[in-house]
Write a protein that holds these residues in place. Structure first.
Motif, PDB file in Angstrom:
ATOM      1  N   LYS A 142       0.629  -1.264   0.185  1.00 21.41           N
ATOM      2  CA  LYS A 142      -0.223   0.258   0.035  1.00 21.41           C
ATOM      3  C   LYS A 142       0.880   1.423   0.450  1.00 21.41           C
ATOM      4  CE  LYS A 142      -4.412  -1.770   0.843  1.00 21.41           C
ATOM      5  NZ  LYS A 142      -5.546  -2.033  -0.480  1.00 21.41           N
ATOM      6  N   ARG A 143       1.971   0.878   0.456  1.00 19.73           N
ATOM      7  CA  ARG A 143       2.749   2.312   0.990  1.00 19.73           C
ATOM      8  C   ARG A 143       3.873   3.034  -0.665  1.00 19.73           C
ATOM      9  NH1 ARG A 143       6.377  -1.368   2.605  1.00 19.73           N
ATOM     10  NH2 ARG A 143       8.437  -2.296   1.311  1.00 19.73           N
ATOM     11  N   ASP A 144       3.674   2.187  -1.521  1.00 18.65           N
ATOM     12  CA  ASP A 144       4.085   2.532  -2.784  1.00 18.65           C
ATOM     13  C   ASP A 144       2.810   3.048  -3.873  1.00 18.65           C
ATOM     14  OD1 ASP A 144       6.656   1.756  -2.223  1.00 18.65           O
ATOM     15  OD2 ASP A 144       6.168  -0.530  -3.250  1.00 18.65           O
ATOM     16  N   HIS A 145       1.327   3.475  -3.316  1.00 21.99           N
ATOM     17  CA  HIS A 145       0.148   2.864  -4.396  1.00 21.99           C
ATOM     18  C   HIS A 145       0.857   4.707  -4.438  1.00 21.99           C
ATOM     19  CE1 HIS A 145      -2.316  -0.976  -2.951  1.00 21.99           C
ATOM     20  NE2 HIS A 145      -0.895  -0.878  -4.124  1.00 21.99           N
ATOM     21  N   LYS A 146       0.951   5.663  -3.447  1.00 18.84           N
ATOM     22  CA  LYS A 146       0.513   7.260  -3.722  1.00 18.84           C
ATOM     23  C   LYS A 146       1.794   7.508  -5.099  1.00 18.84           C
ATOM     24  CE  LYS A 146       5.032   7.712  -0.832  1.00 18.84           C
ATOM     25  NZ  LYS A 146       5.073   7.598   0.798  1.00 18.84           N
ATOM     26  N   PHE A 147       2.800   6.720  -5.399  1.00 12.76           N
ATOM     27  CA  PHE A 147       3.112   7.192  -7.126  1.00 12.76           C
ATOM     28  C   PHE A 147       2.121   6.728  -7.563  1.00 12.76           C
ATOM     29  CE2 PHE A 147       5.427   6.015 -10.005  1.00 12.76           C
ATOM     30  CZ  PHE A 147       6.010   7.138 -10.838  1.00 12.76           C
ATOM     31  N   LEU A 148       1.569   5.929  -7.828  1.00  9.76           N
ATOM     32  CA  LEU A 148       1.074   5.412  -8.944  1.00  9.76           C
ATOM     33  C   LEU A 148      -0.622   6.070  -9.338  1.00  9.76           C
ATOM     34  CD1 LEU A 148      -0.252   3.206 -10.631  1.00  9.76           C
ATOM     35  CD2 LEU A 148      -1.792   2.200  -8.960  1.00  9.76           C
ATOM     36  N   VAL A 149      -0.788   6.740  -7.792  1.00  7.36           N
ATOM     37  CA  VAL A 149      -1.347   7.810  -7.208  1.00  7.36           C
ATOM     38  C   VAL A 149      -1.407   9.499  -8.259  1.00  7.36           C
ATOM     39  CG1 VAL A 149      -3.123   9.550  -6.469  1.00  7.36           C
ATOM     40  CG2 VAL A 149      -3.280   6.935  -5.547  1.00  7.36           C
ATOM     41  N   LYS A 150       0.152   9.400  -8.094  1.00  4.24           N
ATOM     42  CA  LYS A 150       0.228  10.711  -8.879  1.00  4.24           C
ATOM     43  C   LYS A 150       0.353  10.423 -10.037  1.00  4.24           C
ATOM     44  CE  LYS A 150       4.464  13.530  -9.232  1.00  4.24           C
ATOM     45  NZ  LYS A 150       5.679  12.812  -8.207  1.00  4.24           N
ATOM     46  N   LYS A 151       1.298   8.674 -10.634  1.00  4.67           N
ATOM     47  CA  LYS A 151       1.171   8.805 -11.670  1.00  4.67           C
ATOM     48  C   LYS A 151      -0.279   8.822 -12.924  1.00  4.67           C
ATOM     49  CE  LYS A 151       4.383   7.950 -13.808  1.00  4.67           C
ATOM     50  NZ  LYS A 151       5.530   8.927 -15.067  1.00  4.67           N
ATOM     51  N   LEU A 152      -1.332   7.987 -11.649  1.00  4.05           N
ATOM     52  CA  LEU A 152      -2.640   8.710 -13.204  1.00  4.05           C
ATOM     53  C   LEU A 152      -3.303  10.068 -12.776  1.00  4.05           C
ATOM     54  CD1 LEU A 152      -4.556   4.908 -11.278  1.00  4.05           C
ATOM     55  CD2 LEU A 152      -3.215   5.418 -13.341  1.00  4.05           C
ATOM     56  N   THR A 153      -2.701  10.758 -11.490  1.00  5.72           N
ATOM     57  CA  THR A 153      -3.478  11.571 -11.961  1.00  5.72           C
ATOM     58  C   THR A 153      -2.595  12.991 -13.103  1.00  5.72           C
ATOM     59  OG1 THR A 153      -3.955  12.148  -9.816  1.00  5.72           O
ATOM     60  CG2 THR A 153      -3.512  14.128 -10.918  1.00  5.72           C
ATOM     61  N   GLU A 154      -1.333  12.293 -13.210  1.00  3.21           N
ATOM     62  CA  GLU A 154      -0.369  13.351 -14.890  1.00  3.21           C
ATOM     63  C   GLU A 154      -1.619  12.955 -15.853  1.00  3.21           C
ATOM     64  OE1 GLU A 154       4.023  11.893 -15.632  1.00  3.21           O
ATOM     65  OE2 GLU A 154       3.581  12.856 -13.693  1.00  3.21           O
ATOM     66  N   LYS A 155      -1.717  11.477 -15.893  1.00  2.00           N
ATOM     67  CA  LYS A 155      -2.063  10.846 -17.521  1.00  2.00           C
ATOM     68  C   LYS A 155      -3.686  11.119 -17.632  1.00  2.00           C
ATOM     69  CE  LYS A 155       1.484   7.849 -18.353  1.00  2.00           C
ATOM     70  NZ  LYS A 155       1.915   8.598 -19.693  1.00  2.00           N
ATOM     71  N   ASN A 156      -4.143  11.675 -16.171  1.00  2.00           N
ATOM     72  CA  ASN A 156      -5.626  12.494 -16.368  1.00  2.00           C
ATOM     73  C   ASN A 156      -6.080  10.756 -17.062  1.00  2.00           C
ATOM     74  OD1 ASN A 156      -5.630  14.649 -16.813  1.00  2.00           O
ATOM     75  ND2 ASN A 156      -4.788  15.345 -18.835  1.00  2.00           N
ATOM     76  N   ILE A 157      -6.112   9.632 -15.629  1.00  2.00           N
ATOM     77  CA  ILE A 157      -6.450   8.771 -16.324  1.00  2.00           C
ATOM     78  C   ILE A 157      -7.970   8.474 -14.600  1.00  2.00           C
ATOM     79  CG2 ILE A 157      -6.633   6.624 -15.621  1.00  2.00           C
ATOM     80  CD1 ILE A 157      -3.679   6.422 -16.712  1.00  2.00           C
ATOM     81  N   ASP A 158      -8.839   8.547 -14.172  1.00  2.00           N
ATOM     82  CA  ASP A 158     -10.177   8.255 -13.021  1.00  2.00           C
ATOM     83  C   ASP A 158      -9.180   7.209 -12.374  1.00  2.00           C
ATOM     84  OD1 ASP A 158     -11.850   9.100 -12.010  1.00  2.00           O
ATOM     85  OD2 ASP A 158     -13.522   7.654 -12.603  1.00  2.00           O
ATOM     86  N   ARG A 159      -9.195   7.586 -11.673  1.00  2.00           N
ATOM     87  CA  ARG A 159      -9.043   6.640 -10.817  1.00  2.00           C
ATOM     88  C   ARG A 159      -9.807   5.935  -9.994  1.00  2.00           C
ATOM     89  NH1 ARG A 159      -6.107  11.050  -7.401  1.00  2.00           N
ATOM     90  NH2 ARG A 159      -7.082  11.326  -5.949  1.00  2.00           N
ATOM     91  N   SER A 160     -11.261   5.956  -9.916  1.00  2.00           N
ATOM     92  CA  SER A 160     -12.379   5.992  -8.994  1.00  2.00           C
ATOM     93  C   SER A 160     -12.998   4.381  -9.360  1.00  2.00           C
ATOM     94  CB  SER A 160     -13.333   7.124  -9.225  1.00  2.00           C
ATOM     95  OG  SER A 160     -13.593   6.635 -10.765  1.00  2.00           O
ATOM     96  N   ALA A 161     -12.599   4.219 -10.417  1.00  2.00           N
ATOM     97  CA  ALA A 161     -12.176   2.635 -10.660  1.00  2.00           C
ATOM     98  C   ALA A 161     -11.216   1.804 -10.221  1.00  2.00           C
ATOM     99  CB  ALA A 161     -11.982   2.124 -12.207  1.00  2.00           C
ATOM    100  N   TYR A 162     -10.725   1.982  -9.770  1.00  2.00           N
ATOM    101  CA  TYR A 162      -9.413   1.714  -8.519  1.00  2.00           C
ATOM    102  C   TYR A 162      -9.492   1.784  -7.736  1.00  2.00           C
ATOM    103  CZ  TYR A 162      -7.958   1.375 -13.895  1.00  2.00           C
ATOM    104  OH  TYR A 162      -8.416   1.247 -15.346  1.00  2.00           O
ATOM    105  N   SER A 163     -10.526   3.085  -7.040  1.00  3.36           N
ATOM    106  CA  SER A 163     -10.719   3.151  -5.422  1.00  3.36           C
ATOM    107  C   SER A 163     -10.569   1.516  -4.035  1.00  3.36           C
ATOM    108  CB  SER A 163     -12.008   3.934  -5.365  1.00  3.36           C
ATOM    109  OG  SER A 163     -12.964   3.044  -5.787  1.00  3.36           O
ATOM    110  N   GLN A 164     -10.774   0.637  -5.047  1.00  4.13           N
ATOM    111  CA  GLN A 164     -10.987  -0.553  -4.000  1.00  4.13           C
ATOM    112  C   GLN A 164      -9.747  -1.467  -4.279  1.00  4.13           C
ATOM    113  OE1 GLN A 164     -13.594  -3.002  -5.786  1.00  4.13           O
ATOM    114  NE2 GLN A 164     -12.526  -3.903  -7.512  1.00  4.13           N
ATOM    115  N   TYR A 165      -8.959  -1.111  -4.738  1.00  9.28           N
ATOM    116  CA  TYR A 165      -7.917  -2.048  -4.831  1.00  9.28           C
ATOM    117  C   TYR A 165      -6.585  -0.684  -4.245  1.00  9.28           C
ATOM    118  CZ  TYR A 165      -9.574  -4.115  -8.774  1.00  9.28           C
ATOM    119  OH  TYR A 165     -10.025  -5.530  -9.047  1.00  9.28           O
ATOM    120  N   LEU A 166      -6.672   0.624  -4.203  1.00  9.81           N
ATOM    121  CA  LEU A 166      -5.741   1.478  -3.630  1.00  9.81           C
ATOM    122  C   LEU A 166      -6.387   1.817  -2.112  1.00  9.81           C
ATOM    123  CD1 LEU A 166      -6.007   4.127  -6.489  1.00  9.81           C
ATOM    124  CD2 LEU A 166      -4.217   3.050  -6.244  1.00  9.81           C
TER     125      LEU A 166
END
Length: 141
Positions: free
Chosen positions: A117-141
């Motif tokens: 879980k501690r590594d997911h912050k980079f994924l969230v940052k990358k998804l925001t940077e690429k304008n990918i909606d992360r709400s579909a992945y909220s159960q995994y984050l």
């Protein structure tokens, strides 16, 4: 009679060597446990290699590039191990769904499931940077 500074140096050197050997032993023991066969006769690393091999043809260049972006913050010494672990989880998900192509959806889900879980912050940052909606992945984050 040995110098007092030399004796202190020997004490600190002994403790330093003991700590380094303990750390190395810990990581070697973890690798050993992952290589031990489970009830089905295959180890965690055997299954990981199986999933990678079975899904090798499902990867396109865009997916490989996206995975490389995600493992970029991992130190280069451990990057290959991290990439293989994530690829194995992505392959497992793709085979379960009988996918014809590994998409960003599989890559993001596999990254979330294969990393702590501690590594997911980079994924969230990358998804925001690429304008990918992360709400579909909220159960995994």
């Amino acid at each position: 009679m040995p110098n007092e500074y030399f004796m202190w140096f020997m004490l600190f050197w002994s403790v330093f060597i003991f700590v380094l050997m303990s750390i190395g032993g810990y990581f070697m023991f973890r690798k050993f446990l992952k290589k031990m066969p489970k009830a089905d006769g295959k180890s965690i690393l055997d299954w990981q290699d199986y999933y990678i091999e079975q899904t090798k043809s499902l990867w396109d260049e865009e997916g490989k590039a996206f995975l490389e972006e995600l493992v970029e913050p991992v130190p280069s010494l451990f990057r290959d191990v991290a990439r293989d672990k994530i690829k194995g989880k992505i392959g497992e998900l793709a085979l379960e769904d009988n996918a014809e192509l590994i998409t960003r959806d599989y890559i993001i889900k596999g990254y979330c499931l294969a990393t702590p879980k501690r590594d997911h912050k980079f994924l969230v940052k990358k998804l925001t940077e690429k304008n990918i909606d992360r709400s579909a992945y909220s159960q995994y984050l």
